[in-house]
Write an enzyme that holds these catalytic residues in place. Structure first.
Site, PDB file in Angstrom:
ATOM      1  N   CYS A   1       0.621  -0.982  -0.145  1.00 14.52           N
ATOM      2  CA  CYS A   1       0.089   0.016   0.036  1.00 14.52           C
ATOM      3  C   CYS A   1       0.744   1.412   0.267  1.00 14.52           C
ATOM      4  CB  CYS A   1      -0.882  -0.218   1.548  1.00 14.52           C
ATOM      5  SG  CYS A   1      -1.768  -1.358   1.641  1.00 14.52           S
TER       6      CYS A   1
ATOM      7  N   ARG B   1       3.969   0.502  -6.592  1.00 16.25           N
ATOM      8  CA  ARG B   1       4.255  -0.605  -5.373  1.00 16.25           C
ATOM      9  C   ARG B   1       2.966  -0.788  -5.691  1.00 16.25           C
ATOM     10  NH1 ARG B   1       6.362   1.750  -0.424  1.00 16.25           N
ATOM     11  NH2 ARG B   1       5.545   0.217   0.908  1.00 16.25           N
TER      12      ARG B   1
ATOM     13  N   TRP C   1      -3.262  -1.424  -1.432  1.00 19.25           N
ATOM     14  CA  TRP C   1      -3.011  -2.975  -2.311  1.00 19.25           C
ATOM     15  C   TRP C   1      -3.734  -4.682  -1.312  1.00 19.25           C
ATOM     16  CZ3 TRP C   1       0.261  -8.079  -1.329  1.00 19.25           C
ATOM     17  CH2 TRP C   1       0.616  -8.798  -2.385  1.00 19.25           C
TER      18      TRP C   1
ATOM     19  N   ASN D   1      -0.981   0.478   5.931  1.00 18.72           N
ATOM     20  CA  ASN D   1       0.168  -0.551   5.301  1.00 18.72           C
ATOM     21  C   ASN D   1       0.311  -2.051   6.022  1.00 18.72           C
ATOM     22  OD1 ASN D   1       1.039  -2.453   2.983  1.00 18.72           O
ATOM     23  ND2 ASN D   1       3.271  -0.210   3.559  1.00 18.72           N
ATOM     24  N   GLY D   2      -0.218  -2.846   5.924  1.00 16.74           N
ATOM     25  CA  GLY D   2       0.651  -4.455   6.875  1.00 16.74           C
ATOM     26  C   GLY D   2      -0.251  -5.339   6.593  1.00 16.74           C
TER      27      GLY D   2
ATOM     28  N   GLU E   1      16.633 -15.484 -14.124  1.00 18.26           N
ATOM     29  CA  GLU E   1      16.139 -14.176 -13.129  1.00 18.26           C
ATOM     30  C   GLU E   1      15.273 -13.677 -14.994  1.00 18.26           C
ATOM     31  OE1 GLU E   1      15.681 -11.704 -11.790  1.00 18.26           O
ATOM     32  OE2 GLU E   1      16.231 -10.219 -12.397  1.00 18.26           O
TER      33      GLU E   1
ATOM     34  N   LYS F   1      11.757 -12.617 -15.694  1.00 22.54           N
ATOM     35  CA  LYS F   1      11.477 -11.147 -15.949  1.00 22.54           C
ATOM     36  C   LYS F   1      10.152 -10.890 -17.278  1.00 22.54           C
ATOM     37  CE  LYS F   1      12.712  -8.836 -13.980  1.00 22.54           C
ATOM     38  NZ  LYS F   1      13.465  -8.751 -12.710  1.00 22.54           N
TER      39      LYS F   1
ATOM     40  N   GLU G   1       6.682 -11.996 -15.060  1.00 28.53           N
ATOM     41  CA  GLU G   1       6.049 -11.264 -14.370  1.00 28.53           C
ATOM     42  C   GLU G   1       5.786 -10.441 -15.259  1.00 28.53           C
ATOM     43  OE1 GLU G   1       8.360  -9.075 -11.180  1.00 28.53           O
ATOM     44  OE2 GLU G   1      10.231  -8.820 -12.544  1.00 28.53           O
TER      45      GLU G   1
ATOM     46  N   HIS H   1      16.775 -34.289 -17.130  1.00 28.71           N
ATOM     47  CA  HIS H   1      15.852 -35.041 -16.313  1.00 28.71           C
ATOM     48  C   HIS H   1      14.278 -35.433 -16.060  1.00 28.71           C
ATOM     49  CE1 HIS H   1      19.424 -36.709 -14.693  1.00 28.71           C
ATOM     50  NE2 HIS H   1      19.855 -35.277 -14.991  1.00 28.71           N
TER      51      HIS H   1
ATOM     52  N   LYS I   1       6.205  -3.680  -5.870  1.00 24.58           N
ATOM     53  CA  LYS I   1       7.825  -3.631  -5.650  1.00 24.58           C
ATOM     54  C   LYS I   1       8.845  -4.132  -4.448  1.00 24.58           C
ATOM     55  CE  LYS I   1      11.626  -1.960  -7.064  1.00 24.58           C
ATOM     56  NZ  LYS I   1      11.479  -2.499  -8.107  1.00 24.58           N
TER      57      LYS I   1
HETATM   58  O1  M6R Z   1      13.269  -6.034  -1.558  1.00 26.54           O
HETATM   59  P1  M6R Z   1      14.173  -6.962  -2.701  1.00 26.54           P
HETATM   60  O2  M6R Z   1      15.179  -6.830  -3.765  1.00 26.54           O
HETATM   61  O3  M6R Z   1      14.042  -7.770  -1.196  1.00 26.54           O
HETATM   62  O4  M6R Z   1      12.740  -7.517  -3.346  1.00 26.54           O
HETATM   63  C1  M6R Z   1      12.562  -8.807  -3.511  1.00 26.54           C
HETATM   64  C2  M6R Z   1      11.705  -9.405  -4.508  1.00 26.54           C
HETATM   65  O5  M6R Z   1       9.869  -9.183  -4.394  1.00 26.54           O
HETATM   66  C3  M6R Z   1      11.908  -8.359  -6.039  1.00 26.54           C
HETATM   67  O6  M6R Z   1      12.943  -8.570  -6.275  1.00 26.54           O
HETATM   68  C4  M6R Z   1      10.927  -9.634  -6.896  1.00 26.54           C
HETATM   69  O7  M6R Z   1      10.683 -10.463  -7.481  1.00 26.54           O
HETATM   70  C5  M6R Z   1      11.090  -8.707  -8.314  1.00 26.54           C
HETATM   71  N1  M6R Z   1       9.551  -7.435  -8.423  1.00 26.54           N
HETATM   72  C6  M6R Z   1      11.530  -8.678  -9.382  1.00 26.54           C
HETATM   73  O8  M6R Z   1      10.918  -8.495 -10.647  1.00 26.54           O
END
Ligand code: M6R
Length: 607
Positions: A2, A28, A75, A101-102, A479, A483, A486, A502, A602
């Site tokens: 949030c 966020r 959120w 937020n939380g 990685e 990308k 997501e 495997h 985020k």
């Molecule tokens: O702030 P952080 O690096 O701890 O965040 C970890 C993950 O939430 C973050 O890397 C997430 O996977 C990203 N959306 C990936 O692009």
């Protein structure tokens, strides 16, 4: 998570700053928008499900008057996105407006207690119990501050809370436990927000609230108190050097694209780490009998790459672990001889902070790498390094991945030197290559923009992608897959290439797109066999390899050619750049917003 913004100002209407502030927190992730202001002792609240622009225009939010107010982008964690569940939430008389937020863990028991006393709830959120509890406490003839303190002491869980009330129409009350909250001050007044970019247009003088603290904001300052015993906390403001422009898009269509292209510069900054902190971290790392690398998401992939780098350069065995699994897996063995190096862009990721708590309880040495000065991670780590990527707004991590791997590589080099694991020539050569990394990234991004665009056009309708790499390139493949997955929502797999026979190979049939990451180096001969395995089953092969690598080029349907001379051990930092660009282009071609992928935030600050 949030977004939170609040302000008390001398000049102008609070609502203008609140809506602008909320817009700066859009990254966020959110599903609903709400605002409350007070004018002449009267509270007005407007909120609904939907984007900021939509809700602001539909509910004529800019007509709300007052020089004090707060705003929230929600959120969902408890209760679906809806007008009722949107924040602010109020007490029965609508004299208290509260945003949060939380997650309040004990809200059901608190709600039962309030229901018995006759309180009526309008939402299905955990948050709504809080203003009702404050209302209940105020019946004991105490002020808002005392009532809030009493309530905060009863809450279990995580929160950044902001309270506006007609009982004290010139003040805003804020509190924090585990969810980030930052205060700001300028000649025009005082501000609070869940994250710094929202404050930057108004001030760069900020104070981070810490866990277990509450603050009372007034027009000319704020007072911080400990929730437990009300002792006053004196804390200097910090100057934030990020300009508002740095946090904006600077002409790029999306933050993600801007951040991809910022990498040559962020990597240069990443090579300017403060020596004494780099030394301190590596000394702690060196003392550990066992080394864990703990992180989530992209930061976990940095750790995975880091574990190969530490092994190859410094001959240190490290165990990369996803933070949400750390305790289950190593909780009974982690101890005083363990070093837990945690990596988190935000420094606020709930799972990572929880892993740290547990590791600290068992006397392990906790070290941190983060992008966020003043974040919780920096406060709970024995020593930490700021990775110097600058603000990253796009939800998909890009430049923060490459900076994290660069920091880990520098640590590995230091350790190799202090442990005498490499010869002077080897050290000098690696150091020289490390210094060239920003230029290689720049060259790749410049040269590859058009080829990547064409590649994206040719594969934009694919319904499955498989990313494969060997050794350290399995981290690059994971990685790259994250990308694409997501931000394009296309189901995708990633595996160490040797593992595919495997099991995963069973999904390969005519036309399935396999992307191979194949830098020059030790693993290069083996990847040829993996490509042939897939090719013989009809896969379409896309390879990212060194310029002029004729074997790979001959075996592949499409290739992305990278600059010559990049050592395999540093390759994730450079080879990921075209993959980030590919994911971005695919998302845009599909009409998706790469900066705000669905269901993602985020910074994941809830369990
Ligand atoms: O702030 P952080 O690096 O701890 O965040 C970890 C993950 O939430 C973050 O890397 C997430 O996977 C990203 N959306 C990936 O692009």
């Amino acid at each position: 998570m949030c977004g939170i913004f609040g302000c008390i100002i001398r000049e102008g209407e609070a609502v203008k700053l609140i809506t602008d502030g909320l817009k700066r927190l859009e990254y966020r992730g959110y599903d609903s928008t709400g605002v409350a202001t007070i004018q002449n002792g009267q509270m007005s609240i407007r909120k609904d499900k939907g984007r900021i622009e939509e809700v602001v225009s539909n509910l004529r939010i800019l007509d709300m008057e007052g020089q004090i107010g707060l705003g929230h982008t929600r959120w969902a964690t408890h209760g679906a996105p809806s007008m009722e569940n949107a924040h602010p939430h109020t007490d029965s008389n609508e004299s208290i407006a509260l945003i949060h937020n939380g997650v309040i863990e004990n809200y059901l028991e608190l709600k039962d207690e309030l229901l018995e006393k006759g309180h009526i709830f309008k939402s299905r959120t955990d948050t709504e119990v809080i203003p009702h509890l404050i209302e209940e406490e105020m019946k004991n003839d105490i002020g808002l501050q005392e009532a809030m303190l009493r309530v905060l002491r009863r809450l279990r869980g995580s929160y950044a809370l902001v309270v506006l009330s007609t009982h004290e129409p010139d003040r805003i009350f804020v509190a924090r436990n585990e969810s980030p909250l930052v205060l700001g001050i300028s000649d025009n007044g005082t501000f609070c927000a869940s994250d710094v970019p929202a404050l930057l247009p108004y001030t760069n003088q900020v104070t981070y609230l810490r866990n277990g603290e509450m603050a009372v904001m007034e027009i000319d300052g704020y007072q911080i108190l400990k929730i437990s015993d009300e002792t006053r906390v004196g804390r200097e403001t910090q100057e934030i050097t990020w300009s508002p422009e740095m946090a904006e898009k600077q002409g790029y269509k999306h933050y993600m694209l801007k951040e991809i292209y910022e990498q040559p510069n962020s990597l240069k900054d990443g090579l300017r780490l403060q020596e004494r902190y780099l030394d301190l971290l590596t000394q702690f790392l060196d003392r550990g009998k066992e080394v864990f690398l703990v992180a989530a998401g992209t930061s976990f992939h940095s750790c995975l790459a880091g574990s190969y780098i530490l092994s190859k350069i410094a001959r240190i065995t490290s165990i990369p672990v996803v933070s949400s699994e750390f305790m289950e897996r190593y909780g009974s063995t982690v101890g005083i001889d363990s070093v837990v190096l945690t990596v988190s862009q935000s420094g606020e990721t709930y799972d990572t902070l929880k892993a740290i708590d547990q590791a600290r309880m068992r006397a392990a040495t906790v070290l941190g790498i983060t992008n966020t000065v003043g974040s919780t991670l920096t406060r709970v780590s024995r020593a930490y390094l700021i990775q110097q990527s600058g603000p990253e707004i796009g939800v998909a991590a890009t430049k923060t991945f490459t900076s994290q791997v660069l920091v880990l590589a520098q640590m590995a080099l230091r350790l190799a030197k202090s442990r005498g694991k490499l010869s002077q020539d080897e050290l000098d050569e690696l150091d020289e290559k490390l210094q060239k990394v920003p230029d290689w990234v720049e060259e790749s991004l410049e040269k590859l923009a058009d080829p990547i665009e064409k590649l994206a056009e040719s594969i934009m309708d694919e319904e499955l992608f498989v990313f494969l790499g060997r050794g350290i390139s399995s981290a690059t493949a994971l990685e790259a897959r994250l990308k694409v997955l997501e931000i394009t929502y296309v189901p995708s797999l990633a595996y160490p290439a040797g593992e595919s026979k495997h099991g995963p190979i069973s999904i390969i049939e005519d036309g399935v797109t396999c992307v191979f990451v194949c830098p020059q180096g030790e693993t290069r001969p083996h990847i040829v066999g993996s490509i042939m395995e897939m090719k013989s089953r009809g896969a379409r092969i896309i390879s990212i390899c060194e310029e002029g690598d004729s074997d790979i080029i001959r075996l592949s349907d499409q290739v992305i050619e990278m600059p010559k001379g990049i050592p395999e051990v540093l390759s994730p930092i450079v080879y990921i750049a075209p993959m980030q660009l590919l994911a971005y282009k695919l998302a845009v071609m599909k009409g998706l917003d790469p900066d705000m992928p669905r269901n993602l935030a985020k910074s994941v600050t809830v369990p």
